[in-house]
Scaffold this motif. Structure first.
Motif, PDB file in Angstrom:
ATOM      1  N   UNK A 244       0.827  -1.211   0.000  1.00  0.00           N
ATOM      2  CA  UNK A 244       0.000   0.000   0.000  1.00  0.00           C
ATOM      3  C   UNK A 244       0.860   1.259   0.000  1.00  0.00           C
ATOM      4  N   UNK A 245       1.940   1.228   0.781  1.00  0.00           N
ATOM      5  CA  UNK A 245       2.829   2.389   0.836  1.00  0.00           C
ATOM      6  C   UNK A 245       3.533   2.583  -0.505  1.00  0.00           C
ATOM      7  N   UNK A 246       4.024   1.496  -1.090  1.00  0.00           N
ATOM      8  CA  UNK A 246       4.748   1.581  -2.371  1.00  0.00           C
ATOM      9  C   UNK A 246       3.850   2.147  -3.467  1.00  0.00           C
ATOM     10  N   UNK A 247       2.591   1.762  -3.446  1.00  0.00           N
ATOM     11  CA  UNK A 247       1.652   2.274  -4.454  1.00  0.00           C
ATOM     12  C   UNK A 247       1.517   3.790  -4.346  1.00  0.00           C
ATOM     13  N   UNK A 248       1.471   4.299  -3.132  1.00  0.00           N
ATOM     14  CA  UNK A 248       1.331   5.742  -2.932  1.00  0.00           C
ATOM     15  C   UNK A 248       2.636   6.486  -3.184  1.00  0.00           C
ATOM     16  N   UNK A 249       3.755   5.831  -2.902  1.00  0.00           N
ATOM     17  CA  UNK A 249       5.050   6.439  -3.233  1.00  0.00           C
ATOM     18  C   UNK A 249       5.181   6.578  -4.747  1.00  0.00           C
ATOM     19  N   UNK A 250       4.708   5.577  -5.492  1.00  0.00           N
ATOM     20  CA  UNK A 250       4.705   5.676  -6.956  1.00  0.00           C
ATOM     21  C   UNK A 250       3.871   6.879  -7.410  1.00  0.00           C
ATOM     22  N   UNK A 251       2.736   7.099  -6.714  1.00  0.00           N
ATOM     23  CA  UNK A 251       1.898   8.241  -7.048  1.00  0.00           C
ATOM     24  C   UNK A 251       2.608   9.565  -6.786  1.00  0.00           C
ATOM     25  N   UNK A 252       3.353   9.634  -5.680  1.00  0.00           N
ATOM     26  CA  UNK A 252       4.114  10.843  -5.370  1.00  0.00           C
ATOM     27  C   UNK A 252       5.171  11.096  -6.439  1.00  0.00           C
ATOM     28  N   UNK A 253       5.819  10.022  -6.870  1.00  0.00           N
ATOM     29  CA  UNK A 253       6.852  10.158  -7.898  1.00  0.00           C
ATOM     30  C   UNK A 253       6.254  10.676  -9.203  1.00  0.00           C
ATOM     31  N   UNK A 254       5.064  10.187  -9.576  1.00  0.00           N
ATOM     32  CA  UNK A 254       4.422  10.649 -10.811  1.00  0.00           C
ATOM     33  C   UNK A 254       4.054  12.131 -10.718  1.00  0.00           C
TER      34      UNK A 254
END
Length: 286
Positions: free
Chosen positions: A154-164
């Motif tokens: 769940x955290x990795x998915x949101x970190x990917x969103x921050x990166x985008x």
């Protein structure tokens, strides 16, 4: 691999003195706090039980419960004849004062120490309890790791969103700068008196420097790389992640305060939403 702070595990172990049961459960807590409930036969073992838990678990409010369920029927019972003789002698001495007193045989058997079962080997029982606790802790840690895998995803998915979002903002910056330059040029052109071009350019450069977010985006990229590295570690990382989120939030706030375009303002809001969602997950991590 990260671990959740919420978990449960239990187990039983059959011994010659009854069935030992052990349960270990936990909820979120800033530090390690262990509550222990034990049967009388295992009271002396409490310090060792606490040490074993602390050796494997670093955070969470834990409840450790051990029970000893006696066999339904004792393997063998005997009567303490010496004690019965003493009770009989006492009854004879007081009979003259209480001639109506009667003692039933079943009542006599209930007197402490009259009936004797097989003696408990305390050292052996404690060894069984420690072995059972080790088994339960293994299951408990595995449960924390399984839940930790879900939290990490769940955290990795949101970190990917921050990166985008950060990449999108970086792509918008040249157009935003050019737009601000054009707006300032238009305003200067509307002034009733001409402005020195060199001075106007200097002011424009200073203004654009104040709006520059390249440093914030660079730091955000470093934090993204760090949080991904931390999520792969084996040791407890909850406090480290909590610190990183403070850094994420700082860059997001700065990005919002420097924004002069609705697109970067919206990006700042979206960043804060993702950061808050990560924080909710981090609160559950050991």
């Amino acid at each position: 691999m990260i671990r959740s702070m919420t978990a449960y595990a239990g187990g039983e172990r059959v011994t010659p003195w009854g069935t030992l049961g052990c349960e270990l459960r936990s909820v979120n807590h800033r530090f390690l706090e262990v509550g222990v409930r034990l049967p009388e036969e295992l009271r002396a073992l409490e310090p060792q039980l606490r040490e074993r838990v602390a050796a494997r678990i670093s955070r969470g409010k834990l409840e450790l419960v051990m029970r000893l369920r006696q066999p339904e029927a004792a393997a063998s019972l005997s009567v303490n004849e010496a004690l019965v003789e003493q009770l009989g002698e006492l009854a004879r001495r007081v009979h003259s004062r209480f001639p109506d007193m009667r003692v039933e045989f079943t009542e006599l058997l209930q007197y402490p120490g009259v009936l004797q079962g097989e003696a408990t080997d305390v050292a052996a029982l404690q060894a069984e309890a420690l072995a059972l606790l080790d088994q339960v802790i293994d299951g408990f840690v595995q449960a924390r790791e399984r839940e930790g895998d879900k939290l990490a995803a769940a955290i990795s998915e949101r970190v990917d969103g921050i990166e985008r979002i950060a990449a999108d903002v970086r792509g918008l910056i040249p157009a935003i700068r050019e737009g601000q330059r054009a707006k300032l040029a238009a305003r200067l052109a509307d002034l009733p008196h001409p402005v020195d071009p060199g001075r106007a350019e200097q002011e424009l450069v200073l203004w654009l420097q104040k709006l520059d977010v390249d440093e914030e985006l660079d730091r955000l990229g470093s934090h993204i790389a760090e949080i991904r590295r931390v999520l792969r570690q084996r040791e407890p990382v909850g406090r480290r992640l909590d610190f990183l989120l403070q850094e994420f939030n700082r860059e997001s706030n700065t990005l919002g305060s420097k924004s002069v375009d609705s697109r970067t303002s919206n990006a700042s809001v979206e960043l804060k939403v993702l950061i808050d969602q990560i924080r909710e997950q981090v609160q559950n991590i050991e």
